[in-house]
Design an enzyme around this catalytic site. Structure first.
Site, PDB file in Angstrom:
ATOM      1  N   LYS A 434      29.168  42.831  47.035  1.00  0.00           N
ATOM      2  CA  LYS A 434      29.113  43.265  45.636  1.00  0.00           C
ATOM      3  C   LYS A 434      28.831  42.082  44.728  1.00  0.00           C
ATOM      4  CE  LYS A 434      34.064  42.683  45.764  1.00  0.00           C
ATOM      5  NZ  LYS A 434      35.228  43.314  46.349  1.00  0.00           N
ATOM      6  N   ARG A 532      44.478  51.614  41.777  1.00  0.00           N
ATOM      7  CA  ARG A 532      43.187  51.491  41.103  1.00  0.00           C
ATOM      8  C   ARG A 532      42.433  52.792  41.344  1.00  0.00           C
ATOM      9  NH1 ARG A 532      39.587  46.246  42.522  1.00  0.00           N
ATOM     10  NH2 ARG A 532      39.311  47.388  44.462  1.00  0.00           N
ATOM     11  N   TYR A 658      30.047  18.830  19.466  1.00  0.00           N
ATOM     12  CA  TYR A 658      30.400  19.799  18.419  1.00  0.00           C
ATOM     13  C   TYR A 658      31.860  19.664  18.005  1.00  0.00           C
ATOM     14  CZ  TYR A 658      26.111  22.478  19.182  1.00  0.00           C
ATOM     15  OH  TYR A 658      24.819  22.877  19.271  1.00  0.00           O
ATOM     16  N   MET A 707      26.789  24.815  25.139  1.00  0.00           N
ATOM     17  CA  MET A 707      26.221  25.941  25.873  1.00  0.00           C
ATOM     18  C   MET A 707      25.429  25.481  27.096  1.00  0.00           C
ATOM     19  SD  MET A 707      23.672  28.982  24.625  1.00  0.00           S
ATOM     20  CE  MET A 707      24.645  29.515  23.249  1.00  0.00           C
TER      21      MET A 707
HETATM   22  C1  PLP Z   1      35.852  42.899  47.385  1.00  0.00           C
HETATM   23  C2  PLP Z   1      36.476  43.766  48.347  1.00  0.00           C
HETATM   24  C3  PLP Z   1      36.813  43.325  49.624  1.00  0.00           C
HETATM   25  C4  PLP Z   1      36.656  41.902  50.079  1.00  0.00           C
HETATM   26  O1  PLP Z   1      37.679  41.125  49.481  1.00  0.00           O
HETATM   27  P1  PLP Z   1      37.858  39.585  49.821  1.00  0.00           P
HETATM   28  O2  PLP Z   1      39.158  39.239  49.222  1.00  0.00           O
HETATM   29  O3  PLP Z   1      36.739  38.879  49.187  1.00  0.00           O
HETATM   30  O4  PLP Z   1      37.854  39.480  51.272  1.00  0.00           O
HETATM   31  C5  PLP Z   1      37.300  44.243  50.524  1.00  0.00           C
HETATM   32  N1  PLP Z   1      37.476  45.529  50.179  1.00  0.00           N
HETATM   33  C6  PLP Z   1      37.187  45.993  48.936  1.00  0.00           C
HETATM   34  C7  PLP Z   1      37.418  47.426  48.628  1.00  0.00           C
HETATM   35  C8  PLP Z   1      36.687  45.126  47.982  1.00  0.00           C
HETATM   36  O5  PLP Z   1      36.417  45.581  46.764  1.00  0.00           O
END
Ligand code: PLP
Length: 762
Positions: A434, A532, A658, A707
């Site tokens: 992701k 969640r 700045y 920036m």
């Molecule tokens: C991101 C995620 C993982 C992986 O998590 P890590 O801590 O990076 O290993 C596993 N399962 C779900 C549902 C996630 O969203």
């Protein structure tokens, strides 16, 4: 021991005459004032240059804080300068190096030969770096000055030194042998070329062999057996065709002889067979000596401007003309200090390769302006260390790469294998990619992983899955956040939804039915404590009912997600695993063997891999080497670097950046870096909250992070414009940097802006 000698000790070591005595200490050696930091307790050696005497730079060194000078003639310096006169300042530098060397009784490997020295040095370093704390010659520092410089970098914590030596005149090796005093030797071989300063090839060879006069053993290729026997040098021989190296030297590998030599040395120094086997096939390509990088105008730059040996020149040309295939080939030579005969040879060798253009420069010259207009070419820069060409080449670096983040694919592969070893053999592996694979880039890492036998990908949103499909990812993809609006795209790209409510299950089933599809794969997510997304355990019965009668959808997996795996207190996690186990117990028999159950993320795998892996695990951050506590089997895969745009000297009372939040309390030197909060180098790092490493020294941020730029204090650091600054890497870990930004590695990684170039090596 760092360099740490008093002025009077120094006078004694180099047997000089004290012209003016001032008490003081030296902690470093300076012979080039261009890159010198201010406030240095160094000693300046006035070495003879081509056009200028070293003495003419004494004033410059003095102005930057140097108070100790080794000179060969009278100099005009203020009263508080300690001045030592010697007859030969280079010799004096070497005497200091020799003395320093004798302070250590560690193995010192001396490498010579007419080619491959730097390669061998870097390979030995690569093979032995986890077993020894190694001091090695920087780059190709193998000349009379370079060797002295290398030896002076030995410190107390080192337990092995690897020093390369090269010569261009008769008599030089004798001096190098005296100061290096190697305990082990490595002879890399002699090419067909010999330097014109020697009578013939044999003369050149014999001069080289002087390095090994007092070595306990010298490692050679069997091809040189008789030469060494005649010289009565103790040798350990090997040959690349030896049975021992079977399978360790790929066919067509570069320099097979030198690979075998390195293996033999590593074995001699105690490297285990298993590590040797593993590392042998991963020897870095073209390490050290030649730097190859993307230049402006779509050029490729080969920066090999640290020496000008003839054999190395041939190798570099060969590399340029055969490996790098660009429409044009340009050669830039700096022939400063090269004798007439050798100059002719060099030019004729270059000519034989018929480059599209070649340029010849002398010492002080700037790069010719035509070079900046060249496009689509491979440009080779070749010159001696003293020519300064290597520094000038940096002007041609592609701007886009002035800040970059690099992903080490070998480390990722190692981490994947390690994580697989933490779970039972048949466990499947899903990798979460992701947010562009945690900010590493849209498709490079998924593509690499797909080639490295994993089973599944996971993404957060449908769009991310679509990007994977559009880029040739064919493995199944699980989408965590299933949105009704995205059902259409989901199906079009063969992505598999995670279902987290009964309503959603019904809607998706209906959608698939309307499409006239059957057997569409889905996954069920259960709530076990994260709070969640997820189905409640009480919904199991209803879910099973829907699934039993549905022809349109097919359950592929059932999973949940850990909320507190990073915590060293494992109670909550164990409780979650137990709740998931209860889902498993209720469902397992009713859904069939093919359905995969999974709950562990990276941290879970490291802690509970043997007991709670179920059928699959979901890996993420640990592939890049990061877990809550540093794990010795995981290798950090990320390096984040930027470069210095400019150095400024400030007077006391001047302010920086700045809002003028930092005022110089004394004269100081600052470097402006090409990185800012827009790159992910957040503003919270301002004014000392964070910093970077430049040439191995921590440099705190001064003033506010801007920036696109950031200023750091380099008052005590030797550095110049174009030098690299490490944000994350060898000196500053991801964890340390994340702490400075008051966050976690996940946010650091995903916060690196798209404009930062991504490089992948492996
Ligand atoms: C991101 C995620 C993982 C992986 O998590 P890590 O801590 O990076 O290993 C596993 N399962 C779900 C549902 C996630 O969203």
């Amino acid at each position: 021991m760092k360099l740490d000698y008093s002025h009077s000790e120094l006078s004694e070591i180099i047997k000089g005459k004290e012209i003016n005595t001032v008490p003081g200490k030296i902690t470093m050696v300076i012979y080039d004032t261009r890159k010198m930091a201010s406030n240095r307790k160094g000693v300046f050696f006035a070495l003879q240059g081509k056009n200028k005497s070293g003495e003419s730079f004494c004033k410059d060194a003095y102005d930057k804080g140097c108070r100790c000078f080794v000179v060969t003639m009278e100099v005009n310096l203020p009263e508080d300068a300690h001045i030592i006169e010697v007859s030969d300042s280079l010799r004096a530098l070497q005497q200091l190096a020799k003395y320093h060397r004798t302070q250590f009784s560690i193995p010192v490997i001396g490498i010579t030969g007419s080619y491959g020295k730097t390669t061998v040095k870097e390979w030995l370093y690569f093979l032995l770096k986890d077993e020894y704390k190694i001091c090695r010659s920087p780059k190709s520092y193998n000349s009379q000055i370079g060797v002295a410089h290398s030896l002076l970098t030995i410190e107390e914590h080192h337990d092995l030194a690897i020093i390369e030596a090269d010569i261009s005149h008769p008599g030089e090796m004798e001096k190098l042998e005296e100061i290096i005093a190697p305990t082990l030797g490595v002879f890399t071989g002699l090419g067909k070329n010999y330097q014109e300063n020697f009578e013939n090839q044999k003369h050149h060879l014999n001069e080289h062999l002087r390095l090994f006069n007092s070595c306990n053993f010298t490692f050679i290729s069997t091809d040189y057996h008789s030469v060494f026997r005649r010289r009565k040098i103790n040798v350990i021989e090997t040959h690349f065709s030896d049975e021992s190296w079977k399978g360790l030297i790929p066919i067509n590998a570069q320099f097979p002889e030198n690979r075998a030599l390195c293996f033999k040395v590593a074995e001699f120094l105690g490297l285990s067979q298993s590590i040797l086997k593993k590392k042998a096939l991963e020897l870095p390509v073209l390490p050290g000596r030649m730097e190859v990088f993307e230049g402006i105008n779509n050029n490729i730059i080969i920066n090999d401007a640290y020496n000008i040996d003839i054999d190395a020149l041939e190798q570099a040309l060969e590399y340029q003309f055969t490996v790098q295939k660009k429409p044009k080939n340009i050669v830039v030579l700096s022939l400063f200090g090269v004798g007439e005969a050798r100059r002719k040879r060099i030019l004729s060798i270059v000519k034989r390769h018929s480059p599209d253009a070649s340029f010849v420069l002398d010492q002080e010259e700037e790069l010719p302006s035509e070079l900046f207009a060249i496009r689509d070419a491979t440009i080779l820069f070749k010159g001696s260390f003293l020519s300064g060409l290597a520094e000038k080449v940096k002007q041609l670096k592609n701007r886009k790469h002035e800040t970059w983040v690099k992903f080490d694919l070998n480390a990722i592969k190692n981490n994947l294998n390690f994580l697989k070893s933490c779970v039972p053999h048949k466990t499947k592996v899903l990798v979460m990619v992701k947010a562009s694979s945690y900010g590493t880039g849209d498709t490079q890492i998924p593509y690499f992983l797909q080639e490295n036998s994993i089973d599944y990908f996971g993404v957060a949103y449908t769009d991310e899955g679509a990007t994977l499909r559009e880029n040739g990812i064919t493995l199944p993809v699980l989408v965590m956040n299933t949105e009704d609006e995205a059902f259409e795209d989901m199906v079009r790209h063969c992505l598999e939804p995670s279902i987290y409510s009964l309503h959603q299950l019904k809607r998706f089933e209906k959608f698939i039915e309307e499409k006239g599809l059957t057997d569409y794969p889905i996954h069920l997510k259960f709530e076990t404590g994260m709070n969640r997304l997820g189905l409640d355990e009480s919904a199991i019965e209803k879910v099973l009912e829907i699934l039993t009668y549905s022809k349109t959808i097919r359950l592929k997996s059932v999973f949940s997600h850990l909320a507190d795996a990073d915590n060293s207190d494992q109670e909550f996690t164990k409780d979650q695993i137990n709740r998931f186990k209860s889902v498993w117990v209720t469902m397992k028999d009713k859904v069939g063997d093919e359905v995969l159950f999974h709950i562990l993320n990276s941290e879970g795998v490291v802690k509970f891999g043997k007991t709670a892996a179920f059928d699959m695990v979901r890996l993420g951050i640990a592939l890049f080497g990061y877990t809550a506590k540093k794990h010795s089997s995981l290798q950090p895969a990320i390096t984040w670097m930027t470069t210095i745009a400019q150095i400024k000297t400030l007077n006391e009372g001047e302010t920086i950046g700045y809002a003028r939040t930092y005022t110089a309390k004394k004269p100081m030197r600052i470097a402006t870096l090409r990185i800012g909060y827009a790159d992910g180098f957040r503003r919270i790092l301002s004014n000392g909250k964070g910093g970077v490493y430049i040439n191995g020294v921590f440099c705190p941020v001064v003033g506010n992070v801007c920036m696109d730029m950031t200023m750091v204090d380099v008052t005590n650091v030797d550095c110049g414009a174009g030098d690299e600054a490490e944000i994350i890497g060898e000196h500053q870990s991801m964890m340390d940097f994340a702490k400075q930004m008051q966050t976690i590695p996940y946010e650091v990684m995903t916060g690196i802006n798209k404009r930062v170039a991504r490089l992948y090596n492996g």
